[in-house]
Design a protein around this motif. Structure first.
Motif, mmCIF file in Angstrom:
data_model
loop_
_atom_site.group_PDB
_atom_site.id
_atom_site.type_symbol
_atom_site.label_atom_id
_atom_site.label_comp_id
_atom_site.label_asym_id
_atom_site.label_seq_id
_atom_site.Cartn_x
_atom_site.Cartn_y
_atom_site.Cartn_z
ATOM 1 N N ALA A 1 7.878 -10.517 0.684
ATOM 2 C CA ALA A 1 6.266 -10.564 1.050
ATOM 3 C C ALA A 1 6.188 -11.886 1.905
ATOM 4 O O ALA A 1 6.867 -13.047 1.760
ATOM 5 C CB ALA A 1 5.440 -10.911 0.042
ATOM 6 N N ASP B 1 4.283 -5.393 1.104
ATOM 7 C CA ASP B 1 2.873 -5.329 1.103
ATOM 8 C C ASP B 1 2.434 -4.322 2.416
ATOM 9 O O ASP B 1 1.581 -3.740 2.365
ATOM 10 C CB ASP B 1 2.067 -6.466 1.228
ATOM 11 N N PRO C 1 4.445 -0.382 0.444
ATOM 12 C CA PRO C 1 4.312 -0.310 -0.934
ATOM 13 C C PRO C 1 4.961 1.097 -1.652
ATOM 14 O O PRO C 1 5.608 0.765 -2.459
ATOM 15 C CB PRO C 1 2.893 -0.187 -1.377
#
Length: 111
Positions: free
Chosen positions: A29, A61, A64
């Protein structure tokens, strides 16, 4: 010269699951400090294992559904895919030598 490449959700199947080479996927991330710290080691390993193993990164992110499908609960998590199957999985920041040992094992199994 091989590099760590970003793989998108739309290309994950073709670039990772259907790859003829083993692929180490760095699930990361943007906000993750340990993920950023792994960058130099992964870049070095991508060059060292050029032609033997691909190293890619996937932003959890931005993708997902892929992260969920692979049970990613924390980042960084590394999943080594060989022939469309999970060959190894480990989480957290790792030393370069530990990742190299895992990659060596996969390369030896392909020989």
């Amino acid at each position: 010269m091989a590099e760590v490449t970003e793989v998108s959700e739309s290309l994950f199947q073709a670039e990772v699951m259907e790859s003829t080479l083993p692929v180490l996927v760095d699930f990361y991330a943007q906000w993750c400090g340990p993920c950023k710290a792994m960058g130099p080691a992964l870049a070095d390993l991508a060059q060292e294992y050029d032609g033997q193993v691909r190293i890619v990164k996937l932003d959890i992110d931005a993708a997902p559904a892929i992260a969920e499908a692979h049970g990613i609960a924390s980042v960084p998590t590394f999943v080594l895919i060989r022939g469309g199957e999970v060959a190894a999985r480990f989480s957290g920041a790792q030393t370069r030598s530990k990742i190299a040992a895992i990659l060596d094992n996969v390369v030896e199994q392909r020989a």
